[in-house]
Scaffold this motif. Structure first.
Motif, PDB file in Angstrom:
ATOM      1  N   ALA A   1       0.829  -1.210   0.000  1.00  0.00           N
ATOM      2  CA  ALA A   1       0.000   0.000   0.000  1.00  0.00           C
ATOM      3  C   ALA A   1       0.860   1.255   0.000  1.00  0.00           C
ATOM      4  O   ALA A   1       0.561   2.226  -0.713  1.00  0.00           O
ATOM      5  N   TYR A   2       1.964   1.232   0.762  1.00  0.00           N
ATOM      6  CA  TYR A   2       2.806   2.433   0.851  1.00  0.00           C
ATOM      7  C   TYR A   2       3.671   2.628  -0.397  1.00  0.00           C
ATOM      8  O   TYR A   2       3.999   3.766  -0.741  1.00  0.00           O
ATOM      9  N   VAL A   3       4.037   1.555  -1.066  1.00  0.00           N
ATOM     10  CA  VAL A   3       4.695   1.721  -2.373  1.00  0.00           C
ATOM     11  C   VAL A   3       3.734   2.413  -3.334  1.00  0.00           C
ATOM     12  O   VAL A   3       4.094   3.373  -4.033  1.00  0.00           O
ATOM     13  N   ALA A   4       2.493   1.935  -3.356  1.00  0.00           N
ATOM     14  CA  ALA A   4       1.485   2.543  -4.233  1.00  0.00           C
ATOM     15  C   ALA A   4       1.214   3.992  -3.837  1.00  0.00           C
ATOM     16  O   ALA A   4       1.098   4.874  -4.703  1.00  0.00           O
ATOM     17  N   LEU A   5       1.136   4.259  -2.543  1.00  0.00           N
ATOM     18  CA  LEU A   5       0.898   5.630  -2.076  1.00  0.00           C
ATOM     19  C   LEU A   5       2.009   6.553  -2.555  1.00  0.00           C
ATOM     20  O   LEU A   5       1.737   7.667  -3.037  1.00  0.00           O
ATOM     21  N   GLY A   6       3.259   6.124  -2.431  1.00  0.00           N
ATOM     22  CA  GLY A   6       4.372   6.948  -2.877  1.00  0.00           C
ATOM     23  C   GLY A   6       4.285   7.271  -4.359  1.00  0.00           C
ATOM     24  O   GLY A   6       4.502   8.419  -4.771  1.00  0.00           O
ATOM     25  N   TYR A   7       3.945   6.278  -5.149  1.00  0.00           N
ATOM     26  CA  TYR A   7       3.819   6.469  -6.602  1.00  0.00           C
ATOM     27  C   TYR A   7       2.703   7.478  -6.900  1.00  0.00           C
ATOM     28  O   TYR A   7       2.874   8.417  -7.683  1.00  0.00           O
ATOM     29  N   LEU A   8       1.563   7.297  -6.260  1.00  0.00           N
ATOM     30  CA  LEU A   8       0.402   8.151  -6.528  1.00  0.00           C
ATOM     31  C   LEU A   8       0.615   9.574  -6.012  1.00  0.00           C
ATOM     32  O   LEU A   8       0.215  10.548  -6.667  1.00  0.00           O
ATOM     33  N   HIS A   9       1.228   9.671  -4.851  1.00  0.00           N
ATOM     34  CA  HIS A   9       1.506  10.995  -4.289  1.00  0.00           C
ATOM     35  C   HIS A   9       2.435  11.770  -5.221  1.00  0.00           C
ATOM     36  O   HIS A   9       2.218  12.962  -5.504  1.00  0.00           O
ATOM     37  N   ALA A  10       3.448  11.085  -5.741  1.00  0.00           N
ATOM     38  CA  ALA A  10       4.369  11.727  -6.681  1.00  0.00           C
ATOM     39  C   ALA A  10       3.674  12.082  -7.986  1.00  0.00           C
ATOM     40  O   ALA A  10       3.942  13.127  -8.593  1.00  0.00           O
ATOM     41  N   GLN A  11       2.773  11.228  -8.433  1.00  0.00           N
ATOM     42  CA  GLN A  11       2.061  11.482  -9.686  1.00  0.00           C
ATOM     43  C   GLN A  11       1.311  12.812  -9.637  1.00  0.00           C
ATOM     44  O   GLN A  11       1.278  13.562 -10.606  1.00  0.00           O
ATOM     45  N   ASP A  12       0.711  13.125  -8.499  1.00  0.00           N
ATOM     46  CA  ASP A  12      -0.065  14.358  -8.367  1.00  0.00           C
ATOM     47  C   ASP A  12       0.725  15.521  -7.770  1.00  0.00           C
ATOM     48  O   ASP A  12       0.386  16.675  -8.020  1.00  0.00           O
ATOM     49  N   ARG A  13       1.774  15.242  -6.998  1.00  0.00           N
ATOM     50  CA  ARG A  13       2.394  16.319  -6.227  1.00  0.00           C
ATOM     51  C   ARG A  13       3.925  16.333  -6.287  1.00  0.00           C
ATOM     52  O   ARG A  13       4.565  16.847  -5.374  1.00  0.00           O
ATOM     53  N   LEU A  14       4.520  15.798  -7.357  1.00  0.00           N
ATOM     54  CA  LEU A  14       5.982  15.706  -7.399  1.00  0.00           C
ATOM     55  C   LEU A  14       6.642  17.082  -7.319  1.00  0.00           C
ATOM     56  O   LEU A  14       7.650  17.256  -6.643  1.00  0.00           O
ATOM     57  N   TRP A  15       6.094  18.065  -8.014  1.00  0.00           N
ATOM     58  CA  TRP A  15       6.700  19.395  -7.991  1.00  0.00           C
ATOM     59  C   TRP A  15       6.625  20.004  -6.589  1.00  0.00           C
ATOM     60  O   TRP A  15       7.553  20.655  -6.135  1.00  0.00           O
ATOM     61  N   GLN A  16       5.535  19.784  -5.900  1.00  0.00           N
ATOM     62  CA  GLN A  16       5.408  20.255  -4.520  1.00  0.00           C
ATOM     63  C   GLN A  16       6.468  19.594  -3.636  1.00  0.00           C
ATOM     64  O   GLN A  16       7.101  20.249  -2.807  1.00  0.00           O
ATOM     65  N   MET A  17       6.675  18.301  -3.818  1.00  0.00           N
ATOM     66  CA  MET A  17       7.721  17.589  -3.088  1.00  0.00           C
ATOM     67  C   MET A  17       9.094  18.182  -3.396  1.00  0.00           C
ATOM     68  O   MET A  17       9.936  18.348  -2.500  1.00  0.00           O
ATOM     69  N   GLU A  18       9.319  18.486  -4.660  1.00  0.00           N
ATOM     70  CA  GLU A  18      10.604  19.054  -5.073  1.00  0.00           C
ATOM     71  C   GLU A  18      10.869  20.382  -4.371  1.00  0.00           C
ATOM     72  O   GLU A  18      11.965  20.633  -3.851  1.00  0.00           O
ATOM     73  N   LEU A  19       9.873  21.246  -4.363  1.00  0.00           N
ATOM     74  CA  LEU A  19      10.048  22.562  -3.749  1.00  0.00           C
ATOM     75  C   LEU A  19      10.308  22.469  -2.260  1.00  0.00           C
ATOM     76  O   LEU A  19      11.195  23.142  -1.728  1.00  0.00           O
TER      77      LEU A  19
END
Length: 795
Positions: free
Chosen positions: A66-84
Motif C-alpha cells: 500500500a505504501y509503495v502505491a501511495l508513494g507512486y500516486l503521491h508523486a504522480q499528483d504532487r511531485l513538484w510540490q515535493m521538489e520545492l
C-alpha cells in the motif's frame, strides 16, 4: 502583398502548432487515473479506486504494498510540490530560481535542519515497521520519477528530477517545525522596544499577555475502555511553500450530540498556495484502514480517521525558540564565553548552488545555543552575535514515530503514547473515537527557566543564568480527557496552567476560542450539519467591543452626515465579516490608522513588522480600552502630549477620507466584497504570462482575520485585504454516520495543471460546501476510474 499573405500563413501555422502542442501535452502529461501499470517491490496486485474528486482509495493485501502505491500516486499528483519543499528545507531553491532566493537558502541551510536530519537517521531502528513503510513509500516516489510523466514545471524552470531520500523527508519535518515558530518574528522587535524605548513602553506592551484570555482547561479523566524580525518577515513572504500558522479544532462528546456519538471537527490554518498543502489518500488492507491527509513527502498522515477514531491538530504556539546574545573572545572571534570560560564555536562551511551564477560559500558559527544568526541573515542590523536555540535541533527527534503511531493507533492510549513522543513543533493533538472518548493533548517538549526570566527578549548567553533548568514530563503538559463539559477544543489559545504557571508562548488572541466556546457550551443536540455551519462562521466576538471602545473617544461634534453615518454603522456592527457588510471595511481601516497613530512614531522601521505579528492582535483590544497610554504621546510633536481622543478622532478622519477616495462617497457601498480577495499562487505563477494558467483565482471571499472561518491578511496602507492564509482543509467526522464524513480543501487534489482535479474544489470551498470522505467500500468500488498496480514480473 504576397509577402504579407505568406507571413500570415506562417503565423497561423505557428499558432496552430503551439495550440496543438499544448493540447497534446495536456492529454499526455496528466495523472494516470485508470488502466494497469507494473510496479516493482509489491508482492501482490494493488487496486486503486479514484473517486470523483481524485482521491485514491488504495486496496492492498499488506501495508508495504500500500505504501509503495501511495508513494507512486503521491508523486504522480504532487511531485513538484515535493521538489520545492525538500529544496526549501535544505537551502536549495537558488539552484532552480536563481540569485533572488540566495537569502532564503542561506537562512534555511543555516538553521541546522540538515545536520539534525543526518543525526536522527543514523539512530533510526532500521527493522521497525515505520521505517519499512517509509522505505516503501520512497520507493514508490522514485519509481514514478524513473517511469512517470514529468510535471511541466520541471521543463519550465529547467531542472532535472532527482530521487528522494529519507533525509529529504526529515528535512520536510524540520521545515514544518520551524514554520510553526513565532519567536523569530516577535522576540527581536520586543527586544528593541525594551532596549531603545525603555521599560515603560515595554511593560505596557507585555502586560497584555495576561488579559482577555479564554483559557483551555486541563482535565484528565479515565479512558473509556469499551475494548529578528523584519528579515524574518521578508524571508517568509517570498516562500513558495506554505508555512503553518494557526488552526481550529473541537471534539464534541456523545452527551452533547443529537445522535449520542462523538463529532470531530478540524481546520488547520496554513498559508495558501497552489497546490493545496494536503494530499488525501485512503489506505485499506486486511489489518489496517485510514483516510488520511498527507504533507508532501510524509507517508503517515497528520490528519486522519477511520470507523474507529479521528484525529487532527492545531498549532500549540508554545515558545520553543529562544535567542541569546553571545559574548565573543576579543582576541579570537571563533570563541564565545560561557560560565567556565571561552570555548570554540563549531565552524560549519556551507555551499549554495545558484542558477547561472557562481556558488555562494559561507561559514556558520554554531555554539551551545545554536547557529549565530548574523551569519545566515543578511542585513541584520545588530553587531552583537545573536544565537538561536531551537528545541527541534537540540533534542532527540522521534517525529516519524509520532506520525506512525497516531495514524496506527488502536485506542486512545495508543494515540496518547504517540503524541507524548513529540518534542517539536508544539501541536495540539485532537482526538475522538467511536467508543465516545474525546481528548486534547498539548504535545511538545516543555521546559522551565528561572522564575524571573522573560524569554521573549534576547537572553544572556555568557552567564549561564539563562539556561534551561528542567524539561517537563509529558504528564505535566496541558491535556484534557473526557472532561465534564463534554467537549475539547483548541484555537491556538492559552492553556490555563502548566505546572502552576501560564506557560510562555505566542498564543493567539481569544476571538476564535471565545466564539467556539459560545457555540459549544449551551447546545446539547449537535449534528454534523450544525458543525458544518459553525466551521464556516464569520463573526468576531471582540471586534465590536474594540470598535465600541474606539467610538467612545471620537469627537463627532463637527462631523458631516456621512461621517456620522459611518460611525453609526460601525457602532451597530455585530462583528460579521459577510461579503455585503460595511462594518468590517470601516473597522479594518480604523484599526490600521489607530495602530499607525499609536505605534509608528516610536517604532519607526520596525512598525510594519510589529503590526503584522499575532502579538499585536492581543495588544489591540487592550489598547483600545485604555484611557491613558505612553504610546499616545507622538514623539514627533515634542511640545505636546496627545490624548486618546485626539489619536482616535484623527484616526477615524483619516480612515473616512481614505475610504471615500477608495470606494466613493456613498458609505452604503463600502462593502466587504469590494476589498477582500484570495488567490492561490503557484511558484511559477509569479511569471505574469503563466499566472492565469497556474494560479487559482483571484476570488472574492468571505470571512475575516481571527473569526472561525479565519481569512488571514495584512492590514496595510493599500486598503485591500489579500488573503494569504486560512483553513487548509475543513473536516467533520460524525461517528453516528462515519461513512458520510465531510471535508474540503481550497483548490483541488492534484498539483498537475492539466488534471481535472487541479481546482475542482475551489468554488465549493469558497461557498462553504463540502465533499464526502468516502470509506464505504461498496460505494468506493462504483468509481469510474480504477488503476491496477501489478507486481513486475520476477519481482
Amino acid at each position: 502583398m504576397k509577402f504579407l499573405k505568406r507571413s500570415l500563413r506562417i503565423l497561423l501555422f505557428l499558432v496552430v502548432l503551439v495550440f496543438v502542442s499544448v493540447w497534446l501535452y495536456s492529454k499526455t502529461y496528466k495523472p494516470n487515473y485508470s488502466g494497469e501499470l507494473e510496479l516493482k517491490n509489491i508482492s501482490k496486485e494493488v487496486t486503486v479506486y479514484f473517486d470523483d474528486i481524485g482521491v485514491p482509495h488504495i486496496n492492498a493485501e499488506n501495508q508495504k504494498d500500500a505504501y509503495v502505491a501511495l508513494g507512486y500516486l503521491h508523486a504522480q499528483d504532487r511531485l513538484w510540490q515535493m521538489e520545492l519543499i525538500r529544496r526549501l528545507a535544505a537551502g536549495r531553491l537558488s539552484e532552480i530560481f536563481g540569485k533572488k532566493l540566495i537569502r532564503t537558502d542561506k537562512f534555511f541551510s543555516g538553521l541546522g535542519i540538515e545536520e539534525a536530519s543526518t543525526k536522527t537517521i543514523l539512530n533510526l531502528e532500521k527493522n521497525s515497521e515505520n521505517y519499512k513503510m517509509v522505505v516503501a513509500y520512497l520507493n514508490g516516489i522514485n519509481q514514478y520519477i524513473a517511469e512517470g510523466k514529468t510535471p511541466i514545471e520541471y521543463t519550465l524552470v529547467g531542472v532535472e528530477k532527482e530521487n528522494f531520500t529519507i533525509k529529504d523527508m526529515y528535512n520536510v519535518f524540520g521545515y514544518m517545525a520551524f514554520s510553526f515558530a513565532i519567536a523569530h518574528k516577535t522576540d527581536p522587535i520586543l527586544t528593541e522596544v525594551k532596549e531603545k524605548l525603555g521599560k515603560a513602553y515595554f511593560n505596557e506592551l507585555i502586560g497584555v499577555e495576561n488579559k482577555n484570555l479564554t483559557l483551555i482547561k486541563n482535565e484528565i479523566n479515565e479512558e473509556i475502555k469499551g475494548d529578528l524580525a523584519r528579515e524574518m518577515h521578508r524571508l517568509f513572504e517570498g516562500l513558495p511553500i506554505s508555512p503553518f500558522i494557526g488552526s481550529n479544532s473541537w471534539v464534541i462528546g456523545a452527551d452533547k450530540t443529537k445522535n449520542g456519538k462523538v463529532i470531530f471537527a478540524n481546520d488547520p490554518h496554513i498559508s495558501f498556495a497552489q497546490p493545496s498543502v494536503w494530499y488525501q489518500a485512503h489506505i485499506k488492507t486486511p489489518n489496517y484502514e485510514l483516510y488520511g491527509f498527507h504533507l508532501a513527502l510524509v507517508p503517515f498522515p497528520l490528519l486522519g480517521h477511520n470507523k474507529d477514531y479521528a484525529y487532527g491538530l492545531t498549532m500549540f504556539e508554545n515558545d520553543d525558540v529562544d535567542f541569546y546574545i553571545e559574548e565573543e573572545n576579543p582576541e579570537n572571534a571563533n570563541q564565545y564565553k560561557t560560565e567556565v570560560g571561552f570555548v570554540d564555536y563549531d565552524l560549519v562551511k556551507k555551499r549554495i548552488k545558484v542558477k547561472d551564477e557562481q556558488d555562494v560559500v559561507y561559514t556558520i558559527k554554531v555554539g551551545r545555543h545554536g547557529p549565530i544568526m548574523n551569519d545566515i541573515i543578511d542585513h541584520l542590523d545588530d553587531e552583537r552575535p545573536i544565537a538561536m536555540q531551537w528545541i527541534y535541533t537540540k533534542l532527540e527527534n522521534k517525529i516519524l514515530d509520532v506520525a506512525y503511531e497516531i495514524s496506527h493507533a488502536k485506542n486512545l492510549s495508543d494515540f496518547k503514547n504517540g503524541a507524548s513522543k513529540l518534542h517539536a513543533p508544539g501541536l495540539n493533538m485532537m482526538y475522538g473515537d467511536a467508543k465516545n472518548n474525546i481528548a486534547w493533548f498539548a504535545s511538545g517538549k516543555l521546559y522551565k527557566y528561572r522564575d524571573s526570566l522573560y524569554t521573549k527578549t534576547y537572553l544572556n548567553g555568557a552567564s549561564g543564568e539563562d539556561e534551561i533548568l528542567e524539561y517537563l514530563d509529558f504528564k505535566d503538559n496541558p491535556q484534557s480527557i473526557n472532561p465534564a463539559v463534554n467537549y475539547v477544543y483548541s484555537a491556538n489559545n492559552q492553556p490555563d496552567s502548566i505546572v502552576g504557571m501560564l506557560y510562555p508562548g505566542y498564543y493567539l488572541n481569544e476571538d476564535r476560542a471565545k466564539r467556539i466556546v459560545s457555540f459549544l457550551e449551551p447546545k446539547n443536540d449537535w449534528t454534523k450539519n450544525d458543525v458544518a455551519k459553525m466551521i464556516n462562521d464569520v463573526t468576531s466576538p471582540n471586534a465590536p467591543i474594540v470598535a465600541a471602545n474606539l467610538i467612545k473617544s471620537i469627537n463627532v461634534s463637527e462631523f458631516s452626515v456621512s461621517k456620522k453615518k459611518a460611525i453609526s454603522i460601525l457602532g451597530d456592527w455585530k462583528g460579521n465579516f459577510e461579503k455585503h457588510e460595511v462594518g468590517p471595511v470601516i473597522y479594518n481601516r480604523l484599526v490600521y490608522e489607530f495602530q499607525k497613530n499609536t505605534f509608528a512614531d516610536e517604532l519607526g522601521k520596525g512598525y510594519n513588522q510589529f503590526v503584522n505579528t499575532p502579538f499585536v492582535e492581543k495588544v489591540l483590544p487592550v489598547q483600545a480600552k485604555r484611557n491613558q497610554s505612553i504610546w499616545w504621546d507622538n514623539v514627533t510633536t515634542k511640545d505636546k502630549i496627545e490624548t486618546k481622543q485626539e489619536i482616535v478622532t484623527s484616526s477615524f478622519k483619516k480612515a473616512f477620507s481614505f475610504l471615500e477616495n477608495q470606494l466613493g462617497e456613498n458609505v452604503d457601498n463600502w462593502t466587504w466584497d469590494r476589498v477582500i480577495s484570495v488567490e492561490y499562487k503557484h511558484a511559477v505563477g509569479e511569471v505574469p504570462a503563466l499566472r492565469k494558467y497556474f494560479n487559482v483565482g483571484p476570488f472574492v471571499t468571505t470571512g475575516g482575520d481571527q473569526v472561525i472561518n479565519n481569512q488571514i491578511y495584512n492590514i496595510d496602507s493599500t486598503g485591500y485585504y489579500k488573503v494569504k492564509a486560512g483553513p487548509s482543509t475543513r473536516r467533520i467526522v460524525d461517528f453516528s454516520d462515519v461513512d458520510n464524513s465531510l471535508a474540503i480543501i481550497p483548490t483541488g487534489q492534484s498539483g498537475r495543471v492539466f488534471s481535472k482535479h487541479y481546482k475542482d474544489q475551489a468554488k465549493k470551498y469558497l461557498n462553504g460546501e463540502f465533499v464526502k470522505m468516502k470509506i464505504n467500500q461498496s460505494e468506493i468500488e462504483k468509481s469510474e476510474n480504477i488503476l491496477i498496480f501489478k507486481p513486475t514480473k520476477g519481482n
